[in-house]
Each structure stands twice: as structure tokens, then as C-alpha cells.
Design an enzyme around this catalytic site. Sequence first.
Site, PDB file in Angstrom:
ATOM      1  CG  HIS A 194      34.919  31.692  42.793  1.00 52.05           C
ATOM      2  ND1 HIS A 194      33.578  31.416  42.924  1.00 52.05           N
ATOM      3  CD2 HIS A 194      35.216  31.475  41.488  1.00 52.05           C
ATOM      4  CE1 HIS A 194      33.094  31.029  41.756  1.00 52.05           C
ATOM      5  NE2 HIS A 194      34.054  31.065  40.866  1.00 52.05           N
ATOM      6  CE  LYS A 196      31.775  34.473  41.208  1.00 57.44           C
ATOM      7  NZ  LYS A 196      33.091  34.459  40.729  1.00 57.44           N
ATOM      8  CG  ASP A 201      28.665  55.796  49.449  1.00 57.88           C
ATOM      9  OD1 ASP A 201      29.849  55.927  49.072  1.00 57.88           O
ATOM     10  OD2 ASP A 201      27.703  56.356  48.904  1.00 57.88           O
ATOM     11  CG  HIS A 408      28.535  32.189  36.261  1.00 61.15           C
ATOM     12  ND1 HIS A 408      28.922  33.301  36.985  1.00 61.15           N
ATOM     13  CD2 HIS A 408      29.548  31.298  36.369  1.00 61.15           C
ATOM     14  CE1 HIS A 408      30.112  33.094  37.500  1.00 61.15           C
ATOM     15  NE2 HIS A 408      30.524  31.892  37.157  1.00 61.15           N
TER      16      HIS A 408
END
Length: 487
Positions: A194, A196, A201, A408
Site C-alpha cells: 500500500h 506510495k 537518482d 485521501h
Amino acid sequence: MNAKAGPPEVRGALALLCLSAVTLTYVLWQVLSPSTWGHVRPEEGPTTSRGLGSSLAWAPLEGEARRHQQSDSCRLVLVESIPQDLPPAPGSPSAQPLAQAWLQLLDAARESVHVASFYWSLTGPDTGVNDSSSHLGEALLRKLQQLPDRNISLAVATSAPTLVQNATDLQVLVARGAQVRHVPMGRLTGGVLHSKFWVVDGRHIYVGSANMDWRSLTQVKELGAIIYNCSRLAQDLDKTFQTYWVLGAPRAVLPKPWPRNFSSHINCFQPLQDYFDGVPTTVYFSASPPALCPHGRTRDLDALLAVMGGAREFIYASVMEYFPTTRFSHPARYWPVLDTALRVAAVSRGVRVRLLVSCWLNTDPSMFPYLRSLQALSNPAANVSVDVKVFIVPVRNHSNIPFSRVNHSKFMVTEKTAYIGTSNWSEDYFSSTSGVGLVVSQRASSTQPGAAPVQGQLRQLFERDWSSRYAVGLDGQAQGQDCVWQG
């Protein structure tokens, strides 16, 4: 500045807060964590376009990576998505638009982009919707497709099985040379991937609530942070990406213990201390579940509890769901760890608690008794202040877009610390499902008196939402069945 720098009393206080959080949850993890795990299979990290087969994770720092560390000039920027047709009040605080920040990160990439995301759905056809608001997701996908043309490698870790069955994004990217691994968290821990976040780099970071979904850019309210030019922190977060990467290999099993090269030296007990744009900053990353926390990595729940435990004035939290139970096990089990921490802060220390929870088409009405129970604790005569509101994003003319029009965000702020996470607040997200948290605290800078600490910026964003017309008290409109606001 060395990570061990800082007054001894500050380091001691941090250690005590972390230790108390670990103590509170030790028994919980003993019960929930499997007693034995297999051993990790030796796997290389994702390859780079500069040398196929080279590992990005395990090699000692040398060459360009070491030069990055010597030239670090860390900078943190809050980013957010505001759904279309949800205008903030004129003059209200705002963060940088998320879509703009993501596109700029890809423009800045020179060597590699690592992305961890629950699922991918960047185009309108992925969701069977023909809507102009998908254009930003499609622009992002085009820019991701162009990375190989610039000699930049792209590695993706995502959950298996995929949530969006019709999504073709990853197939398109694989055809262009991206490396993708689907992590079977259900088999390994009983949860899902879940998380994110991005690592670009080994130097730049994004972390926040947004999935790789076009709706996250135009139809869903999201909040996150970008950290630029901070290789020590980026390479530390990349170790969490590497845990997903090895577990996405065929026949992978969970290790016990994780090999030393996955260990972290930046955590609740010993955070990174540096100057971000001249502002004294203390920062570390946490992770969940415990099975994916190699030595030295602070567990996400412990980080949340440490932030709550350090509050003396206020705790403001914005989360999509709030359940002091399990959500994905049947029958549900009571799990009061975070709920108790909020109550203790309010009653024992007089901390002002505000909780902003999302209310939308898919809200489970069984959440509302828990919210009312928490708010019922409030007693001004006894100096106990607990308030709960729900945030309703108006649907208006967007009812054709599934799983949208929702706040969210998953963050918390106190007078001392900002926490930006990827998990909802129920037991499963901390015991079996993967997530990460960014814990950061800044002191006002004498050299830059106008620069607001990040916790001050996050507080302003929370208060903007809390005082908006979209935030509704529990004793008002919202009772679980009134979460669709057409106005």
C-alpha cells in the site's frame, strides 16, 4: 551535520519517546507477527541503464553517490492535489500542485526512478471513463515512457494481484524497458503493498497519499512531500524499496533477519539532523509491517505513537478511515492502540485533539460509533478537548468517475512534528500491509526568520480544511448515510 549531532537532552528525549512507543506495541507485535520466516534469496537490485546487472542498493557509496552526499542541500516542499470544483477560500494557504511536482521530478531525473505504488491507473480507459480530467495522468505516463530515451532506468514495485484489472500502464512501460515486480504481500504477510513513494537518482524523494492514478491528480484530495537534493535520506528510503524488490522475485520468502545491507541508521532514536534550506531539521522514515522492518528501521506505528506522545499542545490528524479495529480480518478484532494514545494525550496532558476523517460514497457507516465515542470524551470543564469532523468532497457533475471525490490524505501534525504517511488508521495497515511514514521536525531559523517550519505549514493546511465548508461536525449532517454531497 552529523546524524548524532544536537544537544544530548534532545537526543535523550527522542530516545525516551521512541522507547515508550516501542514498549506500548511490543506485545501487539509478538501476537501478530509470525514466529518464523524464511531466508531472503540473494537478488540484485533493479538494473540501471548505465550497466545492466549492477546493483543500486548494496554497493558501498562511492563515485557519484558519494559526491551527492557531499553536495547535499536538502529542501522539503509540501505538495497536494485539490479535486476539480473544490475551490479553497481566497487567500487560504496551499501547497504545490502534486501533478506539477511529479512532472518536475521526472524532468530532473538523470539516472534512475524507483516507484512504489499500490496500483497503477494513469489513463481514462483504465477506469472505463472518458473524462478530460484524466489528461494529467496521461501526460505523466507519456513522460515515464520517455525515460529510457534519456538513458534513465525505471523500476516499479506494486501490489499483486493488481487492483485495476484493465490497467495497461505497466505493460506499456515494460515494453519501453521498465522493470516491474508485483509483490505478493497477501502470501507473505497477509496484506497488500500500500506504499506510495518515489526515489529519483538516489537523491530526490516523493512520499504521500497519492497512488499512480489519474484521479489522484484531479479528482481526489491528496497530500505529500517532496524532498530534493537529500541523498542520505533518499538512499535510506530506497532500502525500503529494495525490500519490496527482493520480495517481488519469483519464489521469494521473508527473511529473518534481513541481511545487514537492508539495515537503516536513520530512525526514531537517531534521526538525520541537517539544515533544509537553512532551517534546522530532524527527519526519519518509518515503515510497516514489522516483517518489512530490517534492523534499525522504526516501525510505522511506533513513529505515530512517538509523535503523539511528544505533543503538549495539540494533535491534528487527517485520515481517510479511522477504525480502532481490524478491517480485513473476520471477525474483526478490537485494536485500540491509536485511539488510546489520542485519549491519553487529551485527558492526561490536556492536548487539544482534532480528527478529520473522510466521508464519501464508500464510507463504512460502522466507523461513526467509534468517532462519536472519541468525541464524547471532550469535557471543557476538565480541560479535555477532543473534536471530530468529517470532510465531504462534493460530487457535483463527477458522479461518472468511480472511486473519486474523497479526501485521501493521511497526515498528522503537532506543535513539534509533522507526520506524512501512506496508511489509513486501522490495525491491518500496521501489522500486515506495507506503508511508510515521513517524520520531520524543524526549528525556526535565525538566518531565515520568515521561513515557517514544516509543522507550521502543515498545521495551516489542516486548519484550512478544518474550517472549510466541506468539514462537517458529527452532530450535523453526516451520520454515515449523508456522505454524498451534491452541492
